[in-house]
Design a protein around this motif. Sequence first.
Motif, PDB file in Angstrom:
ATOM      1  N   LEU A 192       0.865  -1.180   0.000  1.00  0.00           N
ATOM      2  CA  LEU A 192       0.000   0.000   0.000  1.00  0.00           C
ATOM      3  C   LEU A 192       0.903   1.232   0.000  1.00  0.00           C
ATOM      4  N   LEU A 193       1.070   1.798  -1.186  1.00  0.00           N
ATOM      5  CA  LEU A 193       1.953   2.950  -1.365  1.00  0.00           C
ATOM      6  C   LEU A 193       1.142   4.242  -1.309  1.00  0.00           C
ATOM      7  N   VAL A 194       1.673   5.252  -0.621  1.00  0.00           N
ATOM      8  CA  VAL A 194       1.063   6.580  -0.593  1.00  0.00           C
ATOM      9  C   VAL A 194       2.025   7.557  -1.266  1.00  0.00           C
ATOM     10  N   VAL A 195       1.476   8.396  -2.146  1.00  0.00           N
ATOM     11  CA  VAL A 195       2.268   9.394  -2.863  1.00  0.00           C
ATOM     12  C   VAL A 195       1.688  10.770  -2.581  1.00  0.00           C
ATOM     13  N   ASP A 196       2.528  11.687  -2.111  1.00  0.00           N
ATOM     14  CA  ASP A 196       2.061  13.045  -1.838  1.00  0.00           C
ATOM     15  C   ASP A 196       3.254  13.983  -1.736  1.00  0.00           C
ATOM     16  N   VAL A 197       2.969  15.274  -1.904  1.00  0.00           N
ATOM     17  CA  VAL A 197       4.035  16.279  -1.838  1.00  0.00           C
ATOM     18  C   VAL A 197       4.411  16.616  -0.401  1.00  0.00           C
ATOM     19  N   ARG A 198       3.591  16.228   0.565  1.00  0.00           N
ATOM     20  CA  ARG A 198       3.836  16.592   1.964  1.00  0.00           C
ATOM     21  C   ARG A 198       4.416  15.394   2.708  1.00  0.00           C
ATOM     22  N   ASP A 199       5.736  15.373   2.869  1.00  0.00           N
ATOM     23  CA  ASP A 199       6.350  14.216   3.512  1.00  0.00           C
ATOM     24  C   ASP A 199       6.043  14.145   5.003  1.00  0.00           C
ATOM     25  N   GLU A 200       5.516  15.243   5.579  1.00  0.00           N
ATOM     26  CA  GLU A 200       5.150  15.184   6.992  1.00  0.00           C
ATOM     27  C   GLU A 200       3.918  14.305   7.225  1.00  0.00           C
ATOM     28  N   ARG A 201       3.268  13.877   6.145  1.00  0.00           N
ATOM     29  CA  ARG A 201       2.104  12.995   6.288  1.00  0.00           C
ATOM     30  C   ARG A 201       2.481  11.515   6.258  1.00  0.00           C
ATOM     31  N   GLU A 202       3.770  11.231   6.148  1.00  0.00           N
ATOM     32  CA  GLU A 202       4.183   9.839   6.063  1.00  0.00           C
ATOM     33  C   GLU A 202       3.821   9.057   7.324  1.00  0.00           C
ATOM     34  N   ALA A 203       4.082   9.643   8.495  1.00  0.00           N
ATOM     35  CA  ALA A 203       3.831   8.920   9.747  1.00  0.00           C
ATOM     36  C   ALA A 203       2.361   8.546   9.882  1.00  0.00           C
ATOM     37  N   LEU A 204       1.473   9.486   9.573  1.00  0.00           N
ATOM     38  CA  LEU A 204       0.042   9.205   9.682  1.00  0.00           C
ATOM     39  C   LEU A 204      -0.377   8.183   8.636  1.00  0.00           C
ATOM     40  N   SER A 205       0.176   8.264   7.448  1.00  0.00           N
ATOM     41  CA  SER A 205      -0.130   7.285   6.408  1.00  0.00           C
ATOM     42  C   SER A 205       0.223   5.872   6.859  1.00  0.00           C
ATOM     43  N   ARG A 206       1.408   5.733   7.455  1.00  0.00           N
ATOM     44  CA  ARG A 206       1.830   4.418   7.925  1.00  0.00           C
ATOM     45  C   ARG A 206       0.986   3.963   9.124  1.00  0.00           C
ATOM     46  N   ARG A 207       0.573   4.906   9.945  1.00  0.00           N
ATOM     47  CA  ARG A 207      -0.309   4.566  11.082  1.00  0.00           C
ATOM     48  C   ARG A 207      -1.606   3.933  10.586  1.00  0.00           C
ATOM     49  N   PHE A 208      -2.086   4.411   9.434  1.00  0.00           N
ATOM     50  CA  PHE A 208      -3.344   3.908   8.897  1.00  0.00           C
ATOM     51  C   PHE A 208      -3.174   2.672   8.021  1.00  0.00           C
ATOM     52  N   GLY A 209      -1.930   2.232   7.799  1.00  0.00           N
ATOM     53  CA  GLY A 209      -1.726   0.984   7.077  1.00  0.00           C
ATOM     54  C   GLY A 209      -0.845   1.043   5.850  1.00  0.00           C
ATOM     55  N   ALA A 210      -0.322   2.213   5.500  1.00  0.00           N
ATOM     56  CA  ALA A 210       0.569   2.301   4.341  1.00  0.00           C
ATOM     57  C   ALA A 210       1.855   1.536   4.599  1.00  0.00           C
ATOM     58  N   THR A 211       2.362   0.883   3.566  1.00  0.00           N
ATOM     59  CA  THR A 211       3.633   0.166   3.683  1.00  0.00           C
ATOM     60  C   THR A 211       4.776   0.945   3.040  1.00  0.00           C
ATOM     61  N   GLY A 212       4.432   2.013   2.305  1.00  0.00           N
ATOM     62  CA  GLY A 212       5.457   2.828   1.672  1.00  0.00           C
ATOM     63  C   GLY A 212       4.943   4.238   1.439  1.00  0.00           C
ATOM     64  N   PHE A 213       5.883   5.188   1.329  1.00  0.00           N
ATOM     65  CA  PHE A 213       5.516   6.594   1.101  1.00  0.00           C
ATOM     66  C   PHE A 213       6.577   7.212   0.209  1.00  0.00           C
ATOM     67  N   ARG A 214       6.132   7.933  -0.839  1.00  0.00           N
ATOM     68  CA  ARG A 214       7.087   8.587  -1.727  1.00  0.00           C
ATOM     69  C   ARG A 214       6.550   9.946  -2.171  1.00  0.00           C
ATOM     70  N   LEU A 215       7.467  10.849  -2.460  1.00  0.00           N
ATOM     71  CA  LEU A 215       7.122  12.133  -3.050  1.00  0.00           C
ATOM     72  C   LEU A 215       6.920  11.953  -4.554  1.00  0.00           C
TER      73      LEU A 215
END
Length: 334
Positions: A192-215
């Motif tokens: 479950l990858l999340v892509v967004d311009v705001r890297d400060e949202r990575e922690a919350l994304s992972r809290r909700f189940g994301a396995t990866g985060f990228r700009l």
Amino acid sequence: MSTAVVVEAPGVHRVTAHTPVDPGPGEALVAVHAVGICGSDREVYQGNRPEGYVTYPLTPGHEWSGTVAAVGAGVPASLVGRKVVGEGFRNCQVCARCHAGQTTLCTAGYEETGFTRPGAMATTLTLPARLLHILPDDADLTAAALLEPAACVAAAALKANARPGERVAVVGTGTLGMFAVQFLAAVSPAELLVVDVRDEREALSRRFGATGFRLPDAELPDDIDVVIETAGSASAARTAAALLRRGGRLVLTGLPAPGADGLDPTGLVVRQLEVHTVFGAPPDAWAYAVRVFGAGLLDPLPLVTHELPLTEFPRAIELVGAGDPRVGKVLLRP
């Protein structure tokens, strides 16, 4: 004293005394607990909502939760005292689209609570009881005030039809994006990858189940099975489509400003992408969102950052449009 926000015209509002409207046949009177503000409410106040999608003067408020205080003739008395949320689209229920369950496509014309009909930025709200969805007795009504945007994302999740073990992604980390992460996480994806311009949202994304985060400007995959786009930025749709494998499924929920980058039709055809869009939530999506919320699989509370009284409506509108990464969901409390 009962109060309500009334937007008289773009940029002009007042907080005024509110007289509850007794429920007529088939209607319910709801004591509003909380009402959320989103970008469309800001459009109403600024006057840039599309023509035909707002009627002034208006009490806004389409995201809300509350408790049934009274019912009209033909409505079960057992509803009184129950915690509820409610659909906004005032569909006719007799056209072909309504009979097919596609109430957001009602051919009788657009009518919606908080845009063309009085909304929930008031002490009470009167609406057709058929639009209500009953919550568990122990439901947190503050969290439940976010179930309208959750229902819109539920519509996207149903159209995406993600299956266990698939690789999925979400573009955008606003309220809709964080709900999309939770709905997709609930189907046990392989990734479950999340892509967004705001890297400060990575922690919350992972809290909700994301396995990866990228700009967006990072190296991104091009073999994802399912993507839900929620950002609504000028380039979000193209970014989302580029993530997909051939034959992948894309659901667009964001509303970009005019002039946004369009999807390449040649690429869509050659890659055989399956593209869906969402505007609002039909009854099945509402029922899905309420069920997932009741089961404890949807956690809206971490998204709420501000709770203000109705009298601070202008500040709430300002917060929503400030672009401050510290501002999440803003609620008004009657």
